[in-house]
Design an enzyme around this catalytic site. Structure first.
Site, short mmCIF file in Angstrom:
data_model
loop_
_atom_site.label_atom_id
_atom_site.label_comp_id
_atom_site.label_asym_id
_atom_site.label_seq_id
_atom_site.Cartn_x
_atom_site.Cartn_y
_atom_site.Cartn_z
N ASP A 7 38.54 24.10 40.82
CA ASP A 7 38.52 24.60 39.45
C ASP A 7 39.82 25.30 39.08
O ASP A 7 40.43 25.01 38.06
CB ASP A 7 37.32 25.53 39.21
CG ASP A 7 37.21 26.66 40.24
OD1 ASP A 7 37.97 26.65 41.23
OD2 ASP A 7 36.35 27.54 40.05
N ASP A 58 44.59 30.48 41.86
CA ASP A 58 45.05 31.79 41.39
C ASP A 58 46.16 32.24 42.34
O ASP A 58 47.30 31.81 42.22
CB ASP A 58 43.82 32.72 41.36
CG ASP A 58 44.09 34.05 40.69
OD1 ASP A 58 45.09 34.18 39.99
OD2 ASP A 58 43.28 34.98 40.87
P1 IMP Z 1 42.80 32.31 44.87
O1 IMP Z 1 42.41 32.31 46.32
O2 IMP Z 1 43.40 33.61 44.46
O3 IMP Z 1 43.65 31.14 44.49
O4 IMP Z 1 41.44 32.29 44.06
C1 IMP Z 1 40.78 31.15 43.74
C2 IMP Z 1 39.34 31.44 43.38
O5 IMP Z 1 39.22 32.68 42.65
C3 IMP Z 1 38.81 30.39 42.46
O6 IMP Z 1 38.24 29.32 43.20
C4 IMP Z 1 37.80 31.13 41.63
O7 IMP Z 1 36.56 31.16 42.29
C5 IMP Z 1 38.33 32.54 41.57
N1 IMP Z 1 39.05 32.81 40.31
C6 IMP Z 1 40.36 33.08 40.17
N2 IMP Z 1 40.68 33.30 38.89
C7 IMP Z 1 39.54 33.15 38.19
C8 IMP Z 1 39.21 33.26 36.78
O8 IMP Z 1 40.06 33.52 35.90
N3 IMP Z 1 37.91 33.05 36.45
C9 IMP Z 1 36.95 32.76 37.38
N4 IMP Z 1 37.21 32.64 38.69
C10 IMP Z 1 38.49 32.84 39.09
MG MG Z 2 35.94 29.00 43.05
#
Ligand code: IMP
Ligand code: MG
Length: 187
Positions: free
Chosen positions: A105, A108
């Site tokens: 999805d 981040d």
């Molecule tokens: P990362 O490990 O920081 O890349 O985070 C990824 C995960 O954080 C995604 O799979 C989402 O579950 C969650 N996430 C990050 N940003 C958002 C947002 O703006 N809305 C909802 N979920 C988010």
């Molecule tokens: Mg997720």
């Protein structure tokens, strides 16, 4: 328990439903071209990627299989994630020698997808690529190769189209920005 209507949390619609559907169709066409005549296995990371996956599948014209996995980040709050992840649901079948496309999805910090890629690569797929609907590029901390990207978005907390706000509103057909005063501290 009563859950509030999503309007109470919505600051603005960032990507409307038609724009999402048009981009998903483009991604599906691109993927279909790239994997023409090849085996393809889509792996969806639950739960946020489900809405995107099911629309993307309908836009992919080459034969493909799907499998699911789920991860949880260690110790991180519900609204944030950093550091390593734990596999909470493993795949049902072997991916050795297969062309794997990871469907996510949102990327981040990139830590989640980086951990998942590391985990999957130990199982020796033939190829391993990433298809992410949303990319919060300015938040990136881990190096992640993104082969297919839907949209690059600003550093705002978004919900809808698979993405949740405390597990609700994944059904909304658009990507909305959460009102800043409604974002709770993690945990
Ligand atoms: P990362 O490990 O920081 O890349 O985070 C990824 C995960 O954080 C995604 O799979 C989402 O579950 C969650 N996430 C990050 N940003 C958002 C947002 O703006 N809305 C909802 N979920 C988010
Ligand atoms: Mg997720």
């Amino acid at each position: 328990m009563t859950v509030q209507d999503y309007h109470d949390f919505l600051a603005e619609i960032l990507i409307d439903g038609d724009t999402l559907q048009r981009r998903v169709a483009e991604l599906g066409a691109e993927i279909s071209q790239d994997y023409h005549g090849q085996d393809l296995l889509l792996i969806c990371v639950l739960r946020g990627g489900v809405m995107f996956l099911t629309d993307l599948m309908r836009a992919i014209t080459v034969p493909h299989a799907v499998d699911f996995m789920a991860v949880a980040s260690y110790g991180a709050g519900a609204r944030d994630s950093a550091g390593p992840v734990r596999i909470t649901l493993d795949l049902t079948a072997s991916i050795e020698g297969r062309n794997v496309l990871l469907v996510e999805d949102i990327i981040d910090s990139g830590h989640t997808i980086a951990s998942v890629l590391e985990f999957l690569s130990t199982r020796r797929p033939r190829t391993l690529r990433v298809c992410a609907l949303l990319d919060k590029a300015e938040r990136r901390e881990a190096v992640v190769p993104v082969h297919y990207r839907g949209f690059t978005i600003p550093n705002k907390f978004v919900f809808g189209y698979g993405l949740d706000l405390d597990e609700y509103y994944r059904n909304l057909p658009f990507i909305g920005v959460v009102r800043p005063d409604k974002i709770l501290p993690p945990g």
